[in-house]
Design an enzyme around this catalytic site. Structure first.
Site, PDB file in Angstrom:
ATOM      1  N   LYS A   1       1.018  -6.547  -0.960  1.00 26.82           N
ATOM      2  CA  LYS A   1       0.213  -5.531  -2.044  1.00 26.82           C
ATOM      3  C   LYS A   1       0.839  -6.086  -3.376  1.00 26.82           C
ATOM      4  CE  LYS A   1      -0.174  -1.036  -4.268  1.00 26.82           C
ATOM      5  NZ  LYS A   1       0.088   0.330  -4.284  1.00 26.82           N
TER       6      LYS A   1
ATOM      7  N   GLY B   1      -0.439   7.605 -10.012  1.00 27.39           N
ATOM      8  CA  GLY B   1       0.231   8.994 -10.259  1.00 27.39           C
ATOM      9  C   GLY B   1      -0.433  10.070 -10.934  1.00 27.39           C
TER      10      GLY B   1
ATOM     11  N   ALA C   1      -4.886   3.910  -6.513  1.00 20.06           N
ATOM     12  CA  ALA C   1      -4.156   4.364  -7.592  1.00 20.06           C
ATOM     13  C   ALA C   1      -5.005   5.626  -8.355  1.00 20.06           C
ATOM     14  CB  ALA C   1      -3.273   3.691  -8.538  1.00 20.06           C
ATOM     15  N   GLY C   2      -4.414   6.668  -8.693  1.00 15.61           N
ATOM     16  CA  GLY C   2      -5.062   7.675  -9.575  1.00 15.61           C
ATOM     17  C   GLY C   2      -5.682   8.866  -9.090  1.00 15.61           C
TER      18      GLY C   2
ATOM     19  N   ASN D   1      -0.698   7.950  -2.612  1.00 14.99           N
ATOM     20  CA  ASN D   1       0.616   8.216  -2.279  1.00 14.99           C
ATOM     21  C   ASN D   1       1.128   9.716  -2.685  1.00 14.99           C
ATOM     22  OD1 ASN D   1       3.724   6.532  -2.286  1.00 14.99           O
ATOM     23  ND2 ASN D   1       3.334   8.564  -2.104  1.00 14.99           N
ATOM     24  N   THR D   2       0.928   9.653  -4.355  1.00 15.63           N
ATOM     25  CA  THR D   2       1.347  10.791  -5.027  1.00 15.63           C
ATOM     26  C   THR D   2       0.734  12.010  -4.804  1.00 15.63           C
ATOM     27  OG1 THR D   2       2.006   9.303  -6.530  1.00 15.63           O
ATOM     28  CG2 THR D   2       2.428  11.545  -7.094  1.00 15.63           C
TER      29      THR D   2
END
Lengths: 65, 258
Positions: free
Chosen positions: B97, B158, B185-186, B207-208
């Site tokens: 990645k 994040g 992301a986001g 993830n977050t």
């Protein structure tokens, strides 16, 4: 001889990268190494001769996104 | 509903990050509940003689998932290329990645360096998953550089803002109909994931939104369901919105009482 391991100045007796890992008590299969911004495969560590002020990076897996 | 990433077939359309969980137990519970088959990991300086990284990755291996190493935090092509090589040496995978951060506040990718690094790594046999913006031209350049997957952001890493530019994401889908597209992301909420899957995206990497939830394992499950719902909805054929009402009950045959 003085070398730089993960950004820290250290004095070691090791002549090769494999010796250095042993001297600094690194162990296990999960280490990746580079010297002076060049990858050193695990099977090359025993033959890679260290020189004074070499910059050595020892990385291992961590959590990541 | 399986799909293919560089020759590897996976069924789950959720790729999960492994960072910032309250505990290793929360991480493994979230991975299991999500049903993910691919998790992202990083490489960092080892300070405990190999025991820190070894313990973590043995736990990941026990979960039986594919590992997608990242180049998170890299700001230069040379740094990202070396990190990728070290990751390949360690994880025995050509997958990487590719992240090249271009701005400290937004963590948005430096797309110029990204294309250069993608070309170098593709030429060296890597299978690159580029974290990119939703820019069509950059996407085209990444494909020319050898990428066979694109991973546009939908908002800053994040931020939990969810899709900020749906027309751009829709354009990417239209422009690259045969390329696996993964929103990376986001994401903040499961509904964000449904939204991008309803645009025809192939998968979501997050993830977050999971690791930062009060109950990460339940949130992982919620995202898995939301992604599946969006995918099913897209494949079933979504109605286009219209300005005026259309009666759902047939008008013909209504009783006349007046």
């Amino acid at each position: 001889m003085n070398v730089i391991v993960n950004g820290e100045n250290v004095s070691v007796r090791a002549k090769t990268l494999a010796d250095l890992l042993q001297e600094m008590e690194y162990e296990g299969e999960w280490l990746a190494t580079a010297v002076n911004e060049e990858l050193v495969h695990r099977e090359e560590r025993g033959t890679l001769k260290l020189k004074p002020n070499d910059r050595i990076e020892i990385l291992s897996p961590r959590q990541g996104g | 509903m399986a799909f293919c990433l560089y020759g590897t077939t996976v069924r789950s359309r959720l790729l999960l990050g492994t960072a910032r969980y309250p505990s290793p137990l929360d991480l493994s519970a979230a991975v299991r509940q999500s049903g993910t088959e691919i998790v992202t990991v990083s490489l960092r300086r080892e300070t405990a003689g190999g025991r820190t990284g070894g313990g973590f990755i043995e736990m990941i291996r026990d979960l039986g998932v594919h590992v997608l190493p990242n180049t998170a935090g890299c700001h230069a092509v040379s740094e990202a290329v070396l990190t990728a090589k070290m990751a390949r040496d360690l994880f025995r995978t050509n997958w990487i990645k590719l992240e090249l951060i271009g701005h400290q506040d937004t963590l948005q990718p430096d797309v110029f360096q990204l294309v250069e690094a993608a070309r170098i790594l593709s030429d060296e046999g890597f299978e690159v998953f580029p974290y990119t913006t939703d820019d069509l031209v950059v996407g085209e350049r990444l494909l020319q550089a050898g990428c066979k997957v694109l991973m546009p952001w939908c908002a800053p890493i994040g931020s939990a803002m969810g899709p900020q530019n749906i027309p751009a994401l829709r354009s990417m889908r239209a422009e690259f109909p045969d390329i696996p597209l993964i929103v990376d992301a986001g994401m903040g909420r499961p509904s964000h994931a449904t939204t991008v899957m309803e645009l025809g995206y192939d998968a979501v990497l997050l993830n977050t939104a999971v690791s930062g939830a009060g109950d990460p394992a339940s949130m992982a499950r919620a995202f898995a369901l939301a992604i599946e719902a969006g995918k099913l909805g897209y494949d079933a054929g979504l109605l286009e919105p219209r300005d005026m009402a259309v009666p759902s009950t047939p008008v013909i045959g209504k009783g006349v009482f007046a």
